[in-house]
Design an enzyme around this catalytic site. Structure first.
Site, PDB file in Angstrom:
ATOM      1  N   GLU A  47       0.860  -1.191   0.000  1.00  0.00           N
ATOM      2  CA  GLU A  47       0.000   0.000   0.000  1.00  0.00           C
ATOM      3  C   GLU A  47       0.900   1.246   0.000  1.00  0.00           C
ATOM      4  OE1 GLU A  47      -1.554   0.965   3.923  1.00  0.00           O
ATOM      5  OE2 GLU A  47      -3.486   1.560   3.076  1.00  0.00           O
ATOM      6  N   ASN A 110      -7.027   6.371  -1.538  1.00  0.00           N
ATOM      7  CA  ASN A 110      -5.936   5.424  -1.281  1.00  0.00           C
ATOM      8  C   ASN A 110      -6.226   4.254  -2.238  1.00  0.00           C
ATOM      9  OD1 ASN A 110      -4.072   3.641  -0.280  1.00  0.00           O
ATOM     10  ND2 ASN A 110      -4.564   4.009   1.877  1.00  0.00           N
ATOM     11  N   LYS A 127      -9.578   2.304  -1.582  1.00  0.00           N
ATOM     12  CA  LYS A 127      -9.744   1.753  -0.223  1.00  0.00           C
ATOM     13  C   LYS A 127     -11.065   2.185   0.418  1.00  0.00           C
ATOM     14  CE  LYS A 127      -6.993   1.335   4.056  1.00  0.00           C
ATOM     15  NZ  LYS A 127      -5.660   1.689   4.597  1.00  0.00           N
ATOM     16  N   GLU A 146      -5.653   8.770   7.947  1.00  0.00           N
ATOM     17  CA  GLU A 146      -6.229   8.362   6.643  1.00  0.00           C
ATOM     18  C   GLU A 146      -7.603   8.993   6.420  1.00  0.00           C
ATOM     19  OE1 GLU A 146      -5.700   4.494   4.872  1.00  0.00           O
ATOM     20  OE2 GLU A 146      -4.507   3.889   6.593  1.00  0.00           O
ATOM     21  N   CYS A 172      -4.796  -2.950   2.945  1.00  0.00           N
ATOM     22  CA  CYS A 172      -4.465  -2.870   4.376  1.00  0.00           C
ATOM     23  C   CYS A 172      -5.628  -3.156   5.313  1.00  0.00           C
ATOM     24  CB  CYS A 172      -3.819  -1.530   4.679  1.00  0.00           C
ATOM     25  SG  CYS A 172      -2.962  -1.577   6.270  1.00  0.00           S
ATOM     26  N   ASN A 197       0.409  -1.069   5.386  1.00  0.00           N
ATOM     27  CA  ASN A 197       1.349  -0.307   6.226  1.00  0.00           C
ATOM     28  C   ASN A 197       0.775  -0.395   7.625  1.00  0.00           C
ATOM     29  OD1 ASN A 197       3.319   1.869   4.653  1.00  0.00           O
ATOM     30  ND2 ASN A 197       1.503   1.347   3.451  1.00  0.00           N
TER      31      ASN A 197
HETATM   32  N1  CDV Z   1      -2.821   1.448   6.618  1.00  0.00           N
HETATM   33  C1  CDV Z   1      -3.738   0.809   7.389  1.00  0.00           C
HETATM   34  O1  CDV Z   1      -4.874   0.609   6.980  1.00  0.00           O
HETATM   35  N2  CDV Z   1      -3.346   0.434   8.631  1.00  0.00           N
HETATM   36  C2  CDV Z   1      -4.212  -0.149   9.589  1.00  0.00           C
HETATM   37  C3  CDV Z   1      -3.771   0.291  10.965  1.00  0.00           C
HETATM   38  C4  CDV Z   1      -4.486   1.529  11.380  1.00  0.00           C
HETATM   39  C5  CDV Z   1      -3.891  -0.687  12.029  1.00  0.00           C
HETATM   40  C6  CDV Z   1      -4.236  -1.667   9.503  1.00  0.00           C
HETATM   41  O2  CDV Z   1      -5.336  -2.238   9.555  1.00  0.00           O
HETATM   42  O3  CDV Z   1      -3.203  -2.306   9.443  1.00  0.00           O
END
Ligand code: CDV
Length: 311
Positions: A47, A110, A127, A146, A172, A197
């Site tokens: 990501e 995103n 996203k 975000e 993510c 991430n």
């Molecule tokens: N970039 C993300 O979406 N990170 C989230 C964090 C906030 C925990 C994740 O679900 O990994």
């Protein structure tokens, strides 16, 4: 007959705030070259792969925020990735921050794209499950903005038939939500790619890092098993300007088993031969959706957002 897609999960090590895109793209080209050496058909990047994880930084100036976004894809800077994909005859998944003019106004997403072996973009995802908050939060050890910088994606969870299979994507935090996998499962997804991430520590609690890694894997393993699909989850890892991101990138089989895993926090390529026909067993037996699902009893899932316990 088998339909084997050789997949490379291209984990990336940290990208510092001051690091320019050019250096990052050189690293990505090195990973693509390595993937080509290992006969990969498809490479999955993280990501927001082109920059540091900028949502950890609080910014008020929209012009500054926009410097972290791509207003063209490919751009002059990212074109070498598309050229290499075509030259090597491999596809890739790329996560990036997308700035686009829609209905006469700028929009920020995103985003991830899937590029096929001819270098053409064949699928885009924006996203949906944006984590974090939209204002500076002094109660956190680090920010996760975000919700400030991105709009909720407006493309649903699309899949496409390409590279001999049905391919889907998410990003993510989406991986933690069973609805993500099921919506793609209902479209027959056979390989679900996602970049992440994920901070090593929780900014609001002392949740143990090993538990956070367990949750990272258990969600992807459950999503793979319950939807009889391959899942490829790829981290941006390591220490970015004093903020630790977890690694643990994995390739998960439709059985829910991890078949390959990264063990560093740097640029690392893991490869697996993924037979898409391995999806058949689950979907013809215990997860034969047509035979066993009961959507008439699932209405609350689309009607209700938060939980409302009985009085
Ligand atoms: N970039 C993300 O979406 N990170 C989230 C964090 C906030 C925990 C994740 O679900 O990994």
């Amino acid at each position: 007959m088998s339909r084997v897609v050789t997949v490379g999960a291209a984990q990336m090590g940290p990208i510092q705030r001051a690091e320019g895109r050019a250096a990052v793209i050189e690293r990505m080209l090195a990973l693509l070259a390595k993937a080509h050496e290992k006969n990969c058909d498809l490479v999955v990047f993280p990501e927001l792969a082109l920059t540091t994880f900028f949502p950890r930084w609080y910014m008020e100036d929209q012009a500054e925020v926009d410097t972290w976004f791509e207003s063209a894809m490919p751009s002059n800077e990212t074109q070498p990735l598309f050229t290499a994909a075509k030259e090597y005859g491999l596809g890739f998944y790329l996560g990036y921050a997308e700035l686009i003019e829609e209905d006469g106004a700028p929009h920020h997403y995103n985003t991830s794209i899937l590029v096929d072996k001819s270098g053409e973009t064949v699928l885009k995802y924006r996203k949906i499950h944006l984590p974090g908050h939209d204002e500076y939060d002094p109660g956190r050890t680090h920010q996760h903005l975000e919700k400030r910088y991105f709009e909720v994606g407006n493309l649903g969870f699309p899949v496409t038939r390409t590279m001999d299979g049905v391919m889907g994507m998410c990003l993510c935090n989406d991986r933690r939500w069973p609805e993500t996998y099921r919506v793609m499962g209902l479209q027959g997804v056979e390989m679900l790619m996602l970049g992440y991430n994920t901070p090593t520590i929780n900014s609001l609690s002392d949740e143990a890092p090993h538990l956070r890694m367990f949750h990272n894997h258990v969600t992807m393993q459950a999503g793979a098993y319950q939807n009889s699909t391959w899942v490829v989850g790829v981290a941006k890892a390591g220490n970015e300007d004093d903020n630790d991101l977890m690694g643990g990138s994995v390739i998960v089989a439709p059985s829910g088993e991890i078949v390959a895993q990264c063990h560093t926090l740097g640029d690392e390529l893991i490869v697996a031969d993924c037979d898409l026909d391995d999806c058949v067993f689950g979907r013809e037996t215990i997860f034969n959706f047509a035979a066993h699902r009961r959507p008439e009893h699932y209405k609350l899932i689309t009607e209700r957002t938060g939980a409302i316990p009985p009085e």
